[in-house]
Design a protein around this motif. Sequence first.
Motif, PDB file in Angstrom:
ATOM      1  N   ARG A   1     -26.434  -8.744  -3.301  1.00 27.95           N
ATOM      2  CA  ARG A   1     -25.068  -8.233  -3.118  1.00 27.95           C
ATOM      3  C   ARG A   1     -24.844  -7.720  -1.702  1.00 27.95           C
ATOM      4  NH1 ARG A   1     -25.018  -4.925  -8.854  1.00 27.95           N
ATOM      5  NH2 ARG A   1     -24.504  -6.704 -10.209  1.00 27.95           N
ATOM      6  N   SER A   2     -25.859  -7.038  -1.148  1.00 31.84           N
ATOM      7  CA  SER A   2     -25.739  -6.528   0.217  1.00 31.84           C
ATOM      8  C   SER A   2     -25.610  -7.660   1.223  1.00 31.84           C
ATOM      9  CB  SER A   2     -26.959  -5.669   0.575  1.00 31.84           C
ATOM     10  OG  SER A   2     -27.025  -4.515  -0.217  1.00 31.84           O
ATOM     11  N   VAL A   3     -26.408  -8.697   1.046  1.00 34.19           N
ATOM     12  CA  VAL A   3     -26.342  -9.837   1.956  1.00 34.19           C
ATOM     13  C   VAL A   3     -25.024 -10.585   1.778  1.00 34.19           C
ATOM     14  CG1 VAL A   3     -27.384 -12.065   2.543  1.00 34.19           C
ATOM     15  CG2 VAL A   3     -28.847 -10.080   2.105  1.00 34.19           C
ATOM     16  N   LEU A   4     -24.645 -10.825   0.537  1.00 31.81           N
ATOM     17  CA  LEU A   4     -23.412 -11.564   0.268  1.00 31.81           C
ATOM     18  C   LEU A   4     -22.200 -10.866   0.873  1.00 31.81           C
ATOM     19  CD1 LEU A   4     -22.364 -14.091  -1.235  1.00 31.81           C
ATOM     20  CD2 LEU A   4     -21.952 -12.597  -3.209  1.00 31.81           C
ATOM     21  N   ALA A   5     -22.203  -9.531   0.835  1.00 29.12           N
ATOM     22  CA  ALA A   5     -21.069  -8.776   1.376  1.00 29.12           C
ATOM     23  C   ALA A   5     -20.873  -9.028   2.863  1.00 29.12           C
ATOM     24  CB  ALA A   5     -21.277  -7.278   1.131  1.00 29.12           C
ATOM     25  N   LEU A   6     -21.941  -9.387   3.555  1.00 32.18           N
ATOM     26  CA  LEU A   6     -21.838  -9.619   4.997  1.00 32.18           C
ATOM     27  C   LEU A   6     -21.098 -10.908   5.323  1.00 32.18           C
ATOM     28  CD1 LEU A   6     -25.465  -8.561   5.918  1.00 32.18           C
ATOM     29  CD2 LEU A   6     -23.385  -7.270   6.349  1.00 32.18           C
ATOM     30  N   PHE A   7     -20.933 -11.763   4.330  1.00 35.25           N
ATOM     31  CA  PHE A   7     -20.187 -12.995   4.547  1.00 35.25           C
ATOM     32  C   PHE A   7     -18.711 -12.833   4.204  1.00 35.25           C
ATOM     33  CE2 PHE A   7     -24.547 -14.358   4.013  1.00 35.25           C
ATOM     34  CZ  PHE A   7     -24.690 -15.311   5.010  1.00 35.25           C
ATOM     35  N   GLU A   8     -18.332 -11.651   3.722  1.00 39.19           N
ATOM     36  CA  GLU A   8     -16.943 -11.382   3.384  1.00 39.19           C
ATOM     37  C   GLU A   8     -16.275 -10.675   4.554  1.00 39.19           C
ATOM     38  OE1 GLU A   8     -15.704 -12.589   0.703  1.00 39.19           O
ATOM     39  OE2 GLU A   8     -17.644 -13.264  -0.070  1.00 39.19           O
ATOM     40  N   PRO A   9     -15.293 -11.297   5.208  1.00 42.94           N
ATOM     41  CA  PRO A   9     -14.712 -10.719   6.425  1.00 42.94           C
ATOM     42  C   PRO A   9     -13.996  -9.402   6.220  1.00 42.94           C
ATOM     43  CG  PRO A   9     -13.440 -12.613   5.669  1.00 42.94           C
ATOM     44  CD  PRO A   9     -14.689 -12.583   4.851  1.00 42.94           C
ATOM     45  N   THR A  10     -13.618  -9.085   4.977  1.00 47.00           N
ATOM     46  CA  THR A  10     -12.895  -7.839   4.734  1.00 47.00           C
ATOM     47  C   THR A  10     -13.827  -6.653   4.536  1.00 47.00           C
ATOM     48  OG1 THR A  10     -12.817  -8.311   2.358  1.00 47.00           O
ATOM     49  CG2 THR A  10     -10.970  -9.078   3.707  1.00 47.00           C
ATOM     50  N   GLN A  11     -15.129  -6.923   4.449  1.00 49.90           N
ATOM     51  CA  GLN A  11     -16.058  -5.827   4.169  1.00 49.90           C
ATOM     52  C   GLN A  11     -16.196  -4.922   5.387  1.00 49.90           C
ATOM     53  OE1 GLN A  11     -17.827  -4.831   1.482  1.00 49.90           O
ATOM     54  NE2 GLN A  11     -16.788  -6.343   0.215  1.00 49.90           N
ATOM     55  N   SER A  12     -16.176  -3.615   5.118  1.00 49.97           N
ATOM     56  CA  SER A  12     -16.473  -2.663   6.189  1.00 49.97           C
ATOM     57  C   SER A  12     -17.977  -2.626   6.396  1.00 49.97           C
ATOM     58  CB  SER A  12     -15.957  -1.265   5.825  1.00 49.97           C
ATOM     59  OG  SER A  12     -16.581  -0.819   4.641  1.00 49.97           O
TER      60      SER A  12
END
Length: 308
Positions: A75-86
């Motif tokens: 989940r932590s890695v996947l979040a880095l591919f989401e441009p809206t993530q802070s």
Amino acid sequence: MIRTLVRVNSTGRSGTKFLAELFADQGYRAFHENLYAGEPSSAIIEYQKMLGNAWLHDRAWYYDHHSNFPVPYYRSVLALFEPTQSIAPRWKIWARRAAQPLPADTVIDTGNTLTASTPEIDAYFTARGFALRYLILFRNPLKTIHAYYQVEGSTNYSNRPSTFSAAPDDPVRGAALLWKHFYAMMLDQRARLGPERFRLVALEEFTRDLDYVQGVFDFLGLTLDRTRAADFLDRVNNAPLRSAKVDDARNSDIFHNPEFSFSEEDIERIRPIVAETTAQLGVDLEQAAADYRAFHAEQKARLGFRQP
């Protein structure tokens, strides 16, 4: 888009911070530690110790073992591919480079803590469409064993798998056994999971040879800005060694005891323990010993080590 996770496996105390800083300086999403956010660090350590012991004693179970442990990491890695993530504040390397345009398809994790979890992490991520590439990072084995002994020996390597050191009354031997078993485990993982996805990286070569750095980037399919990399290597390699713990790419464990170095007797005891594994890594053990002696006999002053 194929999402790629690059994992740097090592024992720690082998240059992971240096690699993270260089990749980040090139504009890549690179992390030195704390990318896994699922459990307290104490629980992660205990789990990794259990896995290390299992690898040594029950290899079939080790490679067949699956759990939910990779889920928070995924989940932590996947979040880095989401441009809206802070960006979480603890990801300081990434935050420092956030203003640069960054490739969207690669994350690099140089943290060594999860090395024993490599098979289950690999299975979990690949089942979800990720491509994984691995760098096995090592440096002069005597310098790494020296660092274990100085930093962890007084606690009998309590944060490591107990069967890896297995010499409670001989901390020098215990440190050598730690090195041997960790790198034997990484080499075994390479054989089991596909050697074509792994590359050995010798820290000394990586820090002084731009063509060697280029080869690592080519293996990962990443673009290298050679001018920027040359500036980075020059800047870090010419920084003085430290007499206290600081947060930079040129950190050194020497400050723990600047007067200490292994004796010739110690080196001769270490040599047969690590000989087979050093050969598999392509390390010239005679040259490693000579470099270790030279460093401690001649180079501390030349490199600017400041006595405490």
